[in-house]
Design a protein around this motif. Structure first.
Motif, PDB file in Angstrom:
ATOM      1  N   PHE A 276       7.135  -1.154   2.996  1.00 22.08           N
ATOM      2  CA  PHE A 276       8.312  -0.519   2.380  1.00 22.08           C
ATOM      3  C   PHE A 276       7.915   0.439   1.249  1.00 22.08           C
ATOM      4  O   PHE A 276       8.621   1.409   0.989  1.00 22.08           O
ATOM      5  CB  PHE A 276       9.356  -1.575   1.974  1.00 22.08           C
ATOM      6  CG  PHE A 276       9.901  -2.272   3.202  1.00 22.08           C
ATOM      7  CD1 PHE A 276      10.747  -1.598   4.079  1.00 22.08           C
ATOM      8  CD2 PHE A 276       9.505  -3.560   3.529  1.00 22.08           C
ATOM      9  CE1 PHE A 276      11.200  -2.199   5.249  1.00 22.08           C
ATOM     10  CE2 PHE A 276       9.952  -4.175   4.697  1.00 22.08           C
ATOM     11  CZ  PHE A 276      10.804  -3.492   5.562  1.00 22.08           C
ATOM     12  N   ASP A 277       6.772   0.181   0.620  1.00 24.45           N
ATOM     13  CA  ASP A 277       6.228   1.179  -0.332  1.00 24.45           C
ATOM     14  C   ASP A 277       5.891   2.446   0.448  1.00 24.45           C
ATOM     15  O   ASP A 277       6.128   3.571   0.008  1.00 24.45           O
ATOM     16  CB  ASP A 277       4.925   0.675  -0.980  1.00 24.45           C
ATOM     17  CG  ASP A 277       5.175  -0.468  -1.942  1.00 24.45           C
ATOM     18  OD1 ASP A 277       6.335  -0.703  -2.291  1.00 24.45           O
ATOM     19  OD2 ASP A 277       4.190  -1.132  -2.330  1.00 24.45           O
ATOM     20  N   GLU A 278       5.307   2.222   1.626  1.00 18.96           N
ATOM     21  CA  GLU A 278       4.921   3.339   2.500  1.00 18.96           C
ATOM     22  C   GLU A 278       6.158   4.151   2.876  1.00 18.96           C
ATOM     23  O   GLU A 278       6.152   5.386   2.830  1.00 18.96           O
ATOM     24  CB  GLU A 278       4.293   2.695   3.747  1.00 18.96           C
ATOM     25  CG  GLU A 278       3.400   3.530   4.575  1.00 18.96           C
ATOM     26  CD  GLU A 278       2.931   2.736   5.808  1.00 18.96           C
ATOM     27  OE1 GLU A 278       2.992   1.479   5.839  1.00 18.96           O
ATOM     28  OE2 GLU A 278       2.499   3.396   6.756  1.00 18.96           O
ATOM     29  N   ALA A 279       7.237   3.447   3.222  1.00 15.52           N
ATOM     30  CA  ALA A 279       8.485   4.152   3.593  1.00 15.52           C
ATOM     31  C   ALA A 279       9.032   4.919   2.394  1.00 15.52           C
ATOM     32  O   ALA A 279       9.458   6.071   2.525  1.00 15.52           O
ATOM     33  CB  ALA A 279       9.514   3.147   4.108  1.00 15.52           C
ATOM     34  N   GLU A 280       9.006   4.302   1.213  1.00 15.87           N
ATOM     35  CA  GLU A 280       9.496   5.019   0.018  1.00 15.87           C
ATOM     36  C   GLU A 280       8.656   6.274  -0.227  1.00 15.87           C
ATOM     37  O   GLU A 280       9.187   7.333  -0.557  1.00 15.87           O
ATOM     38  CB  GLU A 280       9.415   4.124  -1.228  1.00 15.87           C
ATOM     39  CG  GLU A 280       9.919   4.899  -2.438  1.00 15.87           C
ATOM     40  CD  GLU A 280       9.553   4.327  -3.797  1.00 15.87           C
ATOM     41  OE1 GLU A 280       9.551   3.096  -3.957  1.00 15.87           O
ATOM     42  OE2 GLU A 280       9.281   5.152  -4.700  1.00 15.87           O
ATOM     43  N   ASN A 281       7.356   6.144  -0.036  1.00 12.30           N
ATOM     44  CA  ASN A 281       6.470   7.275  -0.333  1.00 12.30           C
ATOM     45  C   ASN A 281       6.710   8.477   0.571  1.00 12.30           C
ATOM     46  O   ASN A 281       6.277   9.580   0.260  1.00 12.30           O
ATOM     47  CB  ASN A 281       5.009   6.824  -0.285  1.00 12.30           C
ATOM     48  CG  ASN A 281       4.655   6.041  -1.542  1.00 12.30           C
ATOM     49  OD1 ASN A 281       5.283   6.201  -2.582  1.00 12.30           O
ATOM     50  ND2 ASN A 281       3.643   5.189  -1.443  1.00 12.30           N
ATOM     51  N   ARG A 282       7.428   8.283   1.671  1.00 10.85           N
ATOM     52  CA  ARG A 282       7.790   9.429   2.513  1.00 10.85           C
ATOM     53  C   ARG A 282       8.569  10.447   1.677  1.00 10.85           C
ATOM     54  O   ARG A 282       8.362  11.646   1.786  1.00 10.85           O
ATOM     55  CB  ARG A 282       8.657   8.975   3.706  1.00 10.85           C
ATOM     56  CG  ARG A 282       8.017   7.995   4.686  1.00 10.85           C
ATOM     57  CD  ARG A 282       6.811   8.587   5.408  1.00 10.85           C
ATOM     58  NE  ARG A 282       7.057   9.864   6.014  1.00 10.85           N
ATOM     59  CZ  ARG A 282       7.630  10.068   7.210  1.00 10.85           C
ATOM     60  NH1 ARG A 282       7.972   9.043   7.943  1.00 10.85           N
ATOM     61  NH2 ARG A 282       7.812  11.289   7.681  1.00 10.85           N
ATOM     62  N   LEU A 283       9.479   9.956   0.835  1.00 12.37           N
ATOM     63  CA  LEU A 283      10.321  10.847   0.023  1.00 12.37           C
ATOM     64  C   LEU A 283       9.467  11.691  -0.928  1.00 12.37           C
ATOM     65  O   LEU A 283       9.664  12.909  -1.034  1.00 12.37           O
ATOM     66  CB  LEU A 283      11.321   9.998  -0.777  1.00 12.37           C
ATOM     67  CG  LEU A 283      12.167  10.722  -1.819  1.00 12.37           C
ATOM     68  CD1 LEU A 283      13.093  11.747  -1.159  1.00 12.37           C
ATOM     69  CD2 LEU A 283      13.008   9.717  -2.612  1.00 12.37           C
ATOM     70  N   HIS A 284       8.512  11.053  -1.594  1.00 12.60           N
ATOM     71  CA  HIS A 284       7.692  11.777  -2.573  1.00 12.60           C
ATOM     72  C   HIS A 284       6.765  12.775  -1.867  1.00 12.60           C
ATOM     73  O   HIS A 284       6.572  13.892  -2.335  1.00 12.60           O
ATOM     74  CB  HIS A 284       6.916  10.782  -3.434  1.00 12.60           C
ATOM     75  CG  HIS A 284       7.788   9.657  -3.927  1.00 12.60           C
ATOM     76  ND1 HIS A 284       8.906   9.897  -4.696  1.00 12.60           N
ATOM     77  CD2 HIS A 284       7.750   8.315  -3.712  1.00 12.60           C
ATOM     78  CE1 HIS A 284       9.510   8.732  -4.948  1.00 12.60           C
ATOM     79  NE2 HIS A 284       8.824   7.773  -4.358  1.00 12.60           N
ATOM     80  N   ALA A 285       6.239  12.347  -0.728  1.00 19.39           N
ATOM     81  CA  ALA A 285       5.337  13.230   0.029  1.00 19.39           C
ATOM     82  C   ALA A 285       6.089  14.444   0.572  1.00 19.39           C
ATOM     83  O   ALA A 285       5.579  15.569   0.552  1.00 19.39           O
ATOM     84  CB  ALA A 285       4.695  12.448   1.176  1.00 19.39           C
ATOM     85  N   GLN A 286       7.328  14.224   1.029  1.00 16.74           N
ATOM     86  CA  GLN A 286       8.086  15.359   1.607  1.00 16.74           C
ATOM     87  C   GLN A 286       8.277  16.456   0.567  1.00 16.74           C
ATOM     88  O   GLN A 286       8.213  17.649   0.871  1.00 16.74           O
ATOM     89  CB  GLN A 286       9.472  14.934   2.129  1.00 16.74           C
ATOM     90  CG  GLN A 286       9.564  13.696   2.985  1.00 16.74           C
ATOM     91  CD  GLN A 286       8.788  13.688   4.269  1.00 16.74           C
ATOM     92  OE1 GLN A 286       7.668  14.163   4.306  1.00 16.74           O
ATOM     93  NE2 GLN A 286       9.341  13.108   5.301  1.00 16.74           N
ATOM     94  N   LYS A 287       8.517  16.037  -0.693  1.00 14.06           N
ATOM     95  CA  LYS A 287       8.725  17.038  -1.755  1.00 14.06           C
ATOM     96  C   LYS A 287       7.452  17.859  -1.960  1.00 14.06           C
ATOM     97  O   LYS A 287       7.515  19.087  -2.119  1.00 14.06           O
ATOM     98  CB  LYS A 287       9.119  16.345  -3.060  1.00 14.06           C
ATOM     99  CG  LYS A 287      10.505  15.728  -2.999  1.00 14.06           C
ATOM    100  CD  LYS A 287      10.837  15.049  -4.315  1.00 14.06           C
ATOM    101  CE  LYS A 287      12.214  14.418  -4.252  1.00 14.06           C
ATOM    102  NZ  LYS A 287      12.512  13.645  -5.467  1.00 14.06           N
ATOM    103  N   ALA A 288       6.316  17.183  -1.966  1.00  8.77           N
ATOM    104  CA  ALA A 288       5.040  17.902  -2.156  1.00  8.77           C
ATOM    105  C   ALA A 288       4.793  18.849  -0.977  1.00  8.77           C
ATOM    106  O   ALA A 288       4.342  19.989  -1.158  1.00  8.77           O
ATOM    107  CB  ALA A 288       3.905  16.895  -2.287  1.00  8.77           C
TER     108      ALA A 288
END
Ligand code: CP
Ligand code: NVA
Length: 298
Positions: A276-288
């Motif tokens: 679920f950390d991995e799923a959350e990190n999708r949001l931060h990665a998409q912005k980058a």
């Protein structure tokens, strides 16, 4: 045109910058660098994480998103891929595409005057792996001297993992059933840069001492000839497999997961799982990734 099609199109520094930028976005929700930007999402296949993380990300950054789902758009069906691209570029500043054929995506990107992001094709899933790399950095601190092991199908997510290992030089072990193999051209490309990549059909050997164990569904969307499940069963990530890994090893899965198929319920819900950390990190990665494509510096 800074598209985001495959990780191997980047150089090592660009990928490292994307990881740092993603972590920066994780701690900063204030920027509005997409104010007045319009983004079209073309999704020929279902999605929860990729679609919503992009749309929420665009929204948080001040932009607008417009979704064309599988009922409204199948690339190349109602008009040519090229005509679609030439119309959308008149309205939008960027296009995010999830489609079946990777060649359709390349065709679109070759003609588009606005950046194109690969949100998953049958061939690769680079946005996922940027988020996964952040997750590894957060939980294991670094990639150097780490053994990362992939279990199961040789699919689109693995493809992007192989490309990442070619750029970042971490040890990548692939444990898959006989009868399937990763894309040979990509393996050769990655081995020229990193000789720490191996393929085995022995799950125990692959798990021993691993710092991170990753798996994914045995049947990807649109997969026309998957192997029978009994051939994948020895590659299920379960307590026995995790017991062979390093005691601080983490378990990752891009989700959606099929409990007691590719991963036991116990491992998926266990304290080594960071899914679920991995799923959350999708949001931060998409912005980058969007910042990279819009060539905006901060
Ligand atoms: N991991 C991932 O890409 O999930 P979705 O298919 O829900 O977007
Ligand atoms: N390999 C999976 C990933 C889903 C996010 C698929 O393509 O269905």
């Amino acid at each position: 045109m800074p598209n985001f099609i495959d990780l191997k199109d980047l150089n090592k520094d660009q990928l490292i910058d994307l990881i740092s930028l993603s972590l920066k976005w994780k701690n900063n929700n204030c920027a509005q660098f997409m104010k007045d930007k319009n983004v079209v999402l073309i999704f020929e296949k279902p999605s929860l994480r990729t679609r919503i993380s992009f749309e929420v990300g665009i929204n948080q950054l001040g932009g607008n998103s417009y979704l064309l789902n599988e009922k409204e758009m199948q690339l190349g069906e109602r008009e040519t891929v090229e005509d679609t691209a030439r119309v959308i570029e008149r309205y939008a500043d960027m296009v995010i595409i999830r489609c079946f054929g990777h060649d359709q995506l390349i065709k679109y990107a070759n003609i588009s005057e606005v950046p194109v992001i690969n949100a998953l094709t049958d061939f690769s899933h680079p946005c996922q792996v940027v988020a996964d790399l952040i997750t590894i950095k957060e939980h294991l601190k670094d990639f150097e001297n780490k053994k990362i092991t992939w279990f199961g199908d040789c699919n689109n997510v693995l493809q992007s993992w192989i490309e990442a290992s070619g750029l970042l030089n971490f040890e990548l072990n692939i444990a898959c059933p006989e009868g399937i193999k990763p894309d040979e051209k990509t393996i050769s490309w990655a081995l020229e840069r990193n000789n720490n990549i191996s393929i085995t059909h022995e799950p125990q050997e692959a798990a021993e001492g691993a710092n991170c164990i990753i798996t994914d569904t045995w049947r990807s969307m649109g997969d026309k000839s998957p192997l029978p499940e009994d051939q994948f069963m020895p590659f299920q990530v379960n307590k026995k497999i995790m017991g062979l890994a390093d005691k601080n090893a983490i378990f990752m899965h891009c989700l959606p997961a099929y409990r007691n198929k590719e991963v036991s319920s116990e491992v998926l819900e266990g304290n080594q799982s960071v899914v679920f950390d991995e799923a959350e990190n999708r949001l931060h990665a998409q912005k980058a990734i969007m910042q990279f494509c819009l060539k905006l510096k901060f």
